[in-house]
Design an enzyme around this catalytic site. Structure first.
Site, PDB file in Angstrom:
ATOM      1  N   ILE A  10       0.887  -1.105  -0.183  1.00 31.24           N
ATOM      2  CA  ILE A  10       0.027  -0.206   0.088  1.00 31.24           C
ATOM      3  C   ILE A  10       1.027   1.096   0.069  1.00 31.24           C
ATOM      4  CG2 ILE A  10      -1.644   1.278   1.357  1.00 31.24           C
ATOM      5  CD1 ILE A  10      -2.390  -1.480   2.683  1.00 31.24           C
ATOM      6  N   GLY A  11       1.932   1.121   0.903  1.00 29.68           N
ATOM      7  CA  GLY A  11       2.694   2.410   1.008  1.00 29.68           C
ATOM      8  C   GLY A  11       4.156   2.003   1.812  1.00 29.68           C
ATOM      9  N   GLY A  13       6.928   3.806   4.735  1.00 26.00           N
ATOM     10  CA  GLY A  13       7.275   4.844   5.527  1.00 26.00           C
ATOM     11  C   GLY A  13       8.803   4.831   6.090  1.00 26.00           C
ATOM     12  N   SER A  14       8.993   5.392   7.204  1.00 31.11           N
ATOM     13  CA  SER A  14      10.257   5.292   7.679  1.00 31.11           C
ATOM     14  C   SER A  14      10.425   3.992   8.326  1.00 31.11           C
ATOM     15  CB  SER A  14      10.500   6.611   8.737  1.00 31.11           C
ATOM     16  OG  SER A  14       9.489   6.376   9.653  1.00 31.11           O
ATOM     17  N   PHE A  15       9.279   3.311   8.864  1.00 28.72           N
ATOM     18  CA  PHE A  15       9.239   2.169   9.666  1.00 28.72           C
ATOM     19  C   PHE A  15       9.552   1.061   8.691  1.00 28.72           C
ATOM     20  CE2 PHE A  15       5.345   3.502   7.850  1.00 28.72           C
ATOM     21  CZ  PHE A  15       4.869   2.326   7.495  1.00 28.72           C
ATOM     22  N   GLY A  16       9.335   0.918   7.490  1.00 25.24           N
ATOM     23  CA  GLY A  16       9.275  -0.102   6.607  1.00 25.24           C
ATOM     24  C   GLY A  16       8.032  -0.228   5.699  1.00 25.24           C
ATOM     25  N   ILE A  18       3.768  -1.100   4.425  1.00 30.72           N
ATOM     26  CA  ILE A  18       2.337  -1.571   4.736  1.00 30.72           C
ATOM     27  C   ILE A  18       2.038  -2.302   3.492  1.00 30.72           C
ATOM     28  CG2 ILE A  18       0.209  -0.962   5.237  1.00 30.72           C
ATOM     29  CD1 ILE A  18       0.981   1.026   7.560  1.00 30.72           C
ATOM     30  N   LYS A  33       1.613  -4.136   8.563  1.00 28.13           N
ATOM     31  CA  LYS A  33       2.954  -3.222   8.903  1.00 28.13           C
ATOM     32  C   LYS A  33       4.192  -4.145   8.747  1.00 28.13           C
ATOM     33  CE  LYS A  33       3.789   1.003  11.153  1.00 28.13           C
ATOM     34  NZ  LYS A  33       3.440   1.953  12.268  1.00 28.13           N
ATOM     35  N   ASP A 147       0.529  12.697  16.367  1.00 31.79           N
ATOM     36  CA  ASP A 147       0.841  12.978  14.798  1.00 31.79           C
ATOM     37  C   ASP A 147      -0.367  12.988  13.867  1.00 31.79           C
ATOM     38  OD1 ASP A 147       2.743  10.788  12.487  1.00 31.79           O
ATOM     39  OD2 ASP A 147       2.588  13.208  12.558  1.00 31.79           O
TER      40      ASP A 147
END
Ligand code: F9N
Length: 285
Positions: A10-11, A13-16, A18, A33, A147
Site C-alpha cells: 500500500i505504501g 514509510g520510515s518504519f518499513g 504496509i 505493517k 501525529d
C-alpha cells in the site's frame, strides 16, 4: 505468518512498509505493517513496543483496529496486522479536491470532524480495553496521538473515518505516570510539569484544528518555505480566513482549537458538547 497471503504494497514509510494481506481462514483483507527491526535503534524499538501496547488497548469504530502481531526472529521482521481501510487517506481526498478545483461540502466536513473527534476523545479519555492480557482493572489511560494529520486518517469500508498510525503516540497514565515519578507526596511537583502533560493533550487539539482548517481551505493554516518562518507564523497563531462558503460556526471552532495558549483550547469533551448533535444525525439517514 503463513496464515496471511501477501498482496500488493500500500505504501512505505520510515518504519518499513504496509501491505495488503488476505487472511487464509476467511479471505478477509487486512493491512500488515512489516518492519525490519535490524535497522532500528533502541529508542525506535521501544517506541514500536509502546505503539503495540497502545494499539491493543484501543478498540473504537473510528480508530484503525489492531488484530495481531508476529515476530519473525529468523528474518528479524515484526509484523503488525491491522484493519485495512479501502478508502485511502484524507490527504488523497484533499489532493483530489485541489486537482478538480472542488471543495468538500460543509456537511462532509462536519461528518469527518465528528468522527475524528470521537477517535481522539477515546484516546484522551478512554478506558484501556486490556486486550493484551494485562488483567489490571479498567483504568483511565490518556493516549496522545502526537501525529494527527490527513495522511494518518483513513476511510474504512464502512465509510467511517479511522484514526491510524500511532507510531509516535505516547501513553500518559497520569496516576501511574506520576506514581512512578513521585514516590513521595506530589507537593513539590512544578506547575509546568503538570501543564506540560496537559499541554501534550492540547497539542493533539492544535493538530486537529490544523486538520479541520485544511479540510476547508485545502491547505494547512500555517505554511512557510523554511522552518524558522513557519515557527514564527505558528507562534503568532494568525490564520487566513477559510473560504466564505463555510459557516462562522466552523471557523470559530477552528480558531478555538488554534489558540496559541494551550489552556485556551477546548478539550475533546468540550468540543463534543459544542457540536450540535443534530449535525451528525443528519448523516445517519
Ligand atoms: C504516501 N501516499 C502516497 C500514500 C500511498 C498509499 N495511499 S493511501 O491513501 O495511504 C491508501 C490507499 C489505499 C488503501 C489504504 N489503506 C490503508 N493504508 C494504511 O496505511 C497507509 C500507509 C501509511 C504510512 C505511509 C504509507 C501509506 C493502513 N494502515 C492500517 N490500515 C491501513 N489501510 C491507504
Amino acid at each position: 505468518m503463513e496464515q496471511y497471503e501477501p498482496l500488493e504494497i500500500i505504501g512505505t514509510g520510515s518504519f518499513g512498509l504496509i501491505r495488503k494481506v488476505r487472511r487464509k481462514t476467511d479471505g478477509k483483507i487486512l493491512a500488515r505493517k512489516e518492519i525490519d527491526y535490524r535497522r532500528m535503534n533502541e529508542k525506535e524499538r521501544n517506541q514500536l513496543s509502546a505503539e503495540f501496547s497502545i494499539l491493543c488497548e484501543l478498540d473504537h469504530p473510528n480508530i484503525v483496529r489492531y488484530y495481531d502481531r508476529h515476530v519473525d526472529k529468523i528474518n528479524c521482521m515484526i509484523y503488525i496486522i491491522m484493519e485495512y481501510c479501502e478508502g485511502g487517506d484524507l490527504s488523497s481526498i484533499i489532493k483530489k479536491c485541489k486537482k478538480e478545483g472542488t471543495f468538500l461540502s460543509e456537511n462532509t466536513i462536519w461528518h469527518f470532524f465528528t468522527q475524528i473527534l470521537r477517535a481522539l476523545h477515546e484516546c484522551h479519555y478512554g478506558y484501556g480495553k486490556n486486550k493484551c492480557g494485562s488483567n489490571h482493572s479498567q483504568q483511565h489511560i490518556t493516549i496522545l496521538h502526537r501525529d494527527i494529520k490527513p495522511d494518518n486518517v483513513f476511510l474504512g469500508s464502512d465509510n467511517k473515518l479511522k484514526l491510524g498510525d500511532f507510531g509516535l503516540s505516547r501513553k500518559l497514565n497520569l496516576d501511574r505516570e506520576f506514581a512512578q515519578t513521585y514516590v513521595g507526596t506530589p507537593f513539590y511537583m512544578s506547575p509546568e510539569l503538570i501543564t506540560e502533560s496537559l499541554y501534550d493533550v492540547k497539542s493533539d487539539i492544535w493538530s486537529l484544528g490544523c486538520l479541520l482548517y485544511e479540510l476547508c481551505a485545502l491547505q494547512p493554516p500555517f505554511q512557510a518555505k523554511s522552518q524558522p518562518v513557519l515557527a514564527i507564523k505558528i507562534s503568532t497563531g494568525t490564520i487566513s480566513p477559510i473560504p466564505s462558503r463555510y459557516s462562522d460556526e466552523l471557523y470559530n471552532i477552528i480558531k478555538a482549537m488554534l489558540m496559541v495558549d494551550p489552556n485556551k483550547r477546548p478539550t475533546t469533551m468540550e468540543l463534543i458538547k459544542m457540536l450540535n448533535p443534530n449535525k451528525d444525525i443528519a448523516y445517519r439517514e
